[in-house]
Design an enzyme around this catalytic site. Structure first.
Site: not given
Length: 269
Positions: A137, A150
């Site tokens: 990501s 995250y």
């Protein structure tokens, strides 16, 4: 057909990016193992692409091993492993912190990649090489104040890919990460409207799948490709950290990796 004769395993392939990658690879000639915990949707995607479904909870290394074994049993081997399974965090490190949910998130987003790599490497070596692509990501490339946990697991995936890339390349295996910004998948359901209200572009799944195909075509060992709206995807250029100096201020130049397990080759005088 670009991937004709190739066998691909895609985790998290019942929905979103994983399903998109499975469809694109199958359309380009690959035989695809669709791996997911969602049996109903996973079976449907597998049927759609003419592949096979494997129930796979990536938190359990035995499931990744079984999915690879399915590829070998049904299609004769494995050439491409797309380790895509992932979930949103949904909590922080304050009063809402939940250790059990934390282990679930880390188990899927990080352990699932590690277990997938471990399961895939032997079969890729038997084929004389291949590709491993992990879904990371942009949160792994930059600070993620809205979801630091995250960011932590995605940064770990980036670190794994960068470290493993040169090692796996010796066996003809190219290891890469794809690092998307916000894409229109279930993982952003709770924040999609807020993103759009703030003016943040939300990419289509096809935009991200394009990047996966580009990585499979052109990726070099250890590269982590960013995927941002309105920009062509490309390898992210990591700045070099400061290196060590000797006591006299000179740069330290190493002849070999100080933690390598293989001793240096020496010539007899």
């Amino acid at each position: 057909m670009e991937f004709s004769g190739k066998v691909a395993l895609v985790t998290g392939a019942a929905n979103g990016i994983g399903a998109g990658v499975a469809r694109r690879l199958a359309a380009a000639g690959a035989s695809v193992v669709v791996a997911d915990v969602d049996d109903v949707r996973g079976e449907a995607v597998a049927e759609e692409v003419g592949g096979v479904f494997a129930h796979c909870d990536v938190r359990d290394p035995r499931h990744s091993e079984a999915a690879v074994a399915t590829a070998v049993r049904r299609f004769g081997g494995l050439d491409i492993a797309v380790l895509n399974a992932g979930i949103a965090t949904g909590f922080g490190l304050g009063d809402d912190f939940d250790p059990e949910r934390y282990r679930t998130v880390m188990g899927i987003n990080l352990d699932g990649v590690v277990y997938g790599v471990h399961a895939a490497l032997p079969e890729l070596r038997r084929r004389g090489g291949g590709h491993i692509v992990a879904t990371a990501s942009m949160a792994g490339l930059m600070a993620m104040p809205m979801d630091p946990l995250y960011g932590a697991n995605k940064a770990a995936v980036v670190g794994l890919v960068r470290g493993l890339g040169p090692v796996a390349a010796d066996d003809g295996i190219t290891v890469n990460a794809v690092c998307p910004s916000f894409a229109d998948t279930a993982i952003i359901t709770d924040v999609k409207s807020a993103l759009e209200s703030a003016g943040m572009p939300v990419m289509s799944v096809d935009d991200v799948v394009d990047a996966f195909i580009s990585v499979l075509r052109d990726g070099k060992p250890g590269e982590c490709w960013f995927v941002q709206a309105g920009r062509p995807s490309a390898p992210f250029t990591f700045p070099n950290p400061p290196g060590p100096r000797t006591a006299t201020g000179e740069r330290v130049r190493l002849d070999r990796d100080p933690i390598a397990t293989t001793p240096p080759v020496t010539k007899e005088s």
